[in-house]
Design a protein around this motif. Structure first.
Motif, mmCIF file in Angstrom:
data_model
loop_
_atom_site.group_PDB
_atom_site.id
_atom_site.type_symbol
_atom_site.label_atom_id
_atom_site.label_comp_id
_atom_site.label_asym_id
_atom_site.label_seq_id
_atom_site.Cartn_x
_atom_site.Cartn_y
_atom_site.Cartn_z
ATOM 1 N N GLY A 90 72.389 -41.325 61.901
ATOM 2 C CA GLY A 90 73.443 -42.305 61.736
ATOM 3 C C GLY A 90 73.648 -42.697 60.295
ATOM 4 N N SER A 91 74.338 -43.794 60.124
ATOM 5 C CA SER A 91 74.590 -44.358 58.797
ATOM 6 C C SER A 91 73.287 -44.944 58.257
ATOM 7 N N PRO A 92 73.244 -45.262 56.956
ATOM 8 C CA PRO A 92 72.034 -45.888 56.416
ATOM 9 C C PRO A 92 71.634 -47.155 57.178
ATOM 10 N N GLU A 93 72.601 -47.982 57.537
ATOM 11 C CA GLU A 93 72.286 -49.215 58.265
ATOM 12 C C GLU A 93 71.704 -48.908 59.643
ATOM 13 N N THR A 94 72.310 -47.985 60.367
ATOM 14 C CA THR A 94 71.829 -47.615 61.700
ATOM 15 C C THR A 94 70.412 -47.075 61.638
ATOM 16 N N VAL A 95 70.175 -46.151 60.719
ATOM 17 C CA VAL A 95 68.852 -45.527 60.612
ATOM 18 C C VAL A 95 67.814 -46.551 60.156
ATOM 19 N N ALA A 96 68.145 -47.374 59.173
ATOM 20 C CA ALA A 96 67.197 -48.399 58.699
ATOM 21 C C ALA A 96 66.837 -49.364 59.824
ATOM 22 N N ASN A 97 67.833 -49.827 60.567
ATOM 23 C CA ASN A 97 67.563 -50.762 61.659
ATOM 24 C C ASN A 97 66.665 -50.150 62.724
ATOM 25 N N LYS A 98 66.871 -48.883 63.003
ATOM 26 C CA LYS A 98 66.047 -48.210 64.009
ATOM 27 C C LYS A 98 64.620 -48.026 63.500
ATOM 28 N N ILE A 99 64.468 -47.673 62.240
ATOM 29 C CA ILE A 99 63.126 -47.541 61.655
ATOM 30 C C ILE A 99 62.397 -48.877 61.737
ATOM 31 N N ILE A 100 63.053 -49.937 61.313
ATOM 32 C CA ILE A 100 62.438 -51.266 61.326
ATOM 33 C C ILE A 100 62.010 -51.644 62.736
ATOM 34 N N ALA A 101 62.892 -51.456 63.698
ATOM 35 C CA ALA A 101 62.571 -51.804 65.086
ATOM 36 C C ALA A 101 61.364 -51.027 65.588
ATOM 37 N N ASN A 102 61.309 -49.730 65.293
ATOM 38 C CA ASN A 102 60.210 -48.920 65.801
ATOM 39 C C ASN A 102 58.918 -49.137 65.034
ATOM 40 N N LEU A 103 58.998 -49.462 63.757
ATOM 41 C CA LEU A 103 57.775 -49.819 63.033
ATOM 42 C C LEU A 103 57.152 -51.055 63.676
ATOM 43 N N ARG A 104 57.982 -52.020 64.010
ATOM 44 C CA ARG A 104 57.477 -53.238 64.665
ATOM 45 C C ARG A 104 56.881 -52.908 66.038
ATOM 46 N N THR A 105 57.611 -52.158 66.823
ATOM 47 C CA THR A 105 57.157 -51.817 68.174
ATOM 48 C C THR A 105 55.842 -51.058 68.148
ATOM 49 N N LEU A 106 55.708 -50.150 67.190
ATOM 50 C CA LEU A 106 54.529 -49.287 67.116
ATOM 51 C C LEU A 106 53.429 -49.856 66.226
ATOM 52 N N GLU A 107 53.674 -51.036 65.655
ATOM 53 C CA GLU A 107 52.719 -51.643 64.725
ATOM 54 C C GLU A 107 52.336 -50.640 63.637
ATOM 55 N N ALA A 108 53.350 -49.992 63.105
ATOM 56 C CA ALA A 108 53.178 -48.976 62.068
ATOM 57 C C ALA A 108 53.689 -49.516 60.737
ATOM 58 N N THR A 109 53.265 -48.895 59.666
ATOM 59 C CA THR A 109 53.683 -49.327 58.330
ATOM 60 C C THR A 109 54.221 -48.190 57.478
ATOM 61 N N ARG A 110 54.316 -47.012 58.055
ATOM 62 C CA ARG A 110 54.824 -45.846 57.342
ATOM 63 C C ARG A 110 55.897 -45.180 58.198
ATOM 64 N N PHE A 111 56.853 -44.552 57.529
ATOM 65 C CA PHE A 111 57.834 -43.760 58.247
ATOM 66 C C PHE A 111 58.152 -42.532 57.422
ATOM 67 N N ASP A 112 58.155 -41.377 58.067
ATOM 68 C CA ASP A 112 58.437 -40.103 57.417
ATOM 69 C C ASP A 112 59.578 -39.439 58.177
ATOM 70 N N LEU A 113 60.739 -39.322 57.518
ATOM 71 C CA LEU A 113 61.907 -38.701 58.150
ATOM 72 C C LEU A 113 61.847 -37.191 57.949
ATOM 73 N N LYS A 114 61.850 -36.461 59.058
ATOM 74 C CA LYS A 114 61.939 -35.000 59.010
ATOM 75 C C LYS A 114 63.433 -34.678 58.974
ATOM 76 N N PHE A 115 63.909 -34.257 57.824
ATOM 77 C CA PHE A 115 65.340 -33.988 57.698
ATOM 78 C C PHE A 115 65.575 -32.520 57.379
#
Length: 160
Positions: A90-115
């Motif tokens: 998605g757009s930067p806003e869509t992708v950022a919001n999804k990352i933030i939501a899933n970091l919280r859900t998963l109690e994670a602090t890192r995200f690596d996008l496979k692009f």
């Protein structure tokens, strides 16, 4: 790292907890938990879908023959890029919001996008990199400060 390529990321939350419990039980210091997932960032949600979907379909069609799982449909793809799916498209806003939501859900602090997928144009891949680095990552950092666990972990580990 939790490698999540399909289904709801929330189903991986027990692994984060189990990892932390195991570290504590063995007297080990806290370590960061990360998420590795495929995706594509473009200027708009529609552009990201238009660029990514045909390449994702072809890639998964090929892999499904080797591994014996179903080929995605447009409907399942749209569910996977939705709020409860595993793809970050998605757009930067869509992708950022999804990352933030899933970091919280998963109690994670890192995200690596496979692009990047076979068939994506160089322009598309370069735009993805630019948007991810200049717009997505700063939004995530602003909303997701480093945790205490990160600060106690190995200082040589790069914080995203």
């Amino acid at each position: 790292m939790l490698a999540i390529i399909g289904g709801p990321p929330a189903r991986f939350a027990p692994f984060s907890r189990l990892f932390r419990e195991a570290l504590a039980n063995f007297g080990q210091p806290a370590r960061p938990v990360g998420v590795h997932a495929p995706g594509h960032v473009a200027a708009t949600d529609e552009e990201a879908v238009e660029e990514f979907w045909p390449r994702w379909l072809e890639t998964i069609r090929r892999v499904s023959q080797e591994r014996g799982f179903r080929v995605p449909t447009r409907e399942t793809f749209m569910a996977d890029i939705g709020p409860d799916g595993a793809l970050y498209v998605g757009s930067p806003e869509t992708v950022a919001n999804k990352i933030i939501a899933n970091l919280r859900t998963l109690e994670a602090t890192r995200f690596d996008l496979k692009f990047g997928l076979p068939g994506l144009s160089q322009r598309s891949v370069m735009a993805n990199i630019e948007l991810y680095g200049n717009e997505v990552i700063p939004r995530v950092r602003d909303a997701w400060p480093p945790s205490v666990a990160d600060m106690r972990s190995d200082p040589r580990v790069h914080r995203a």
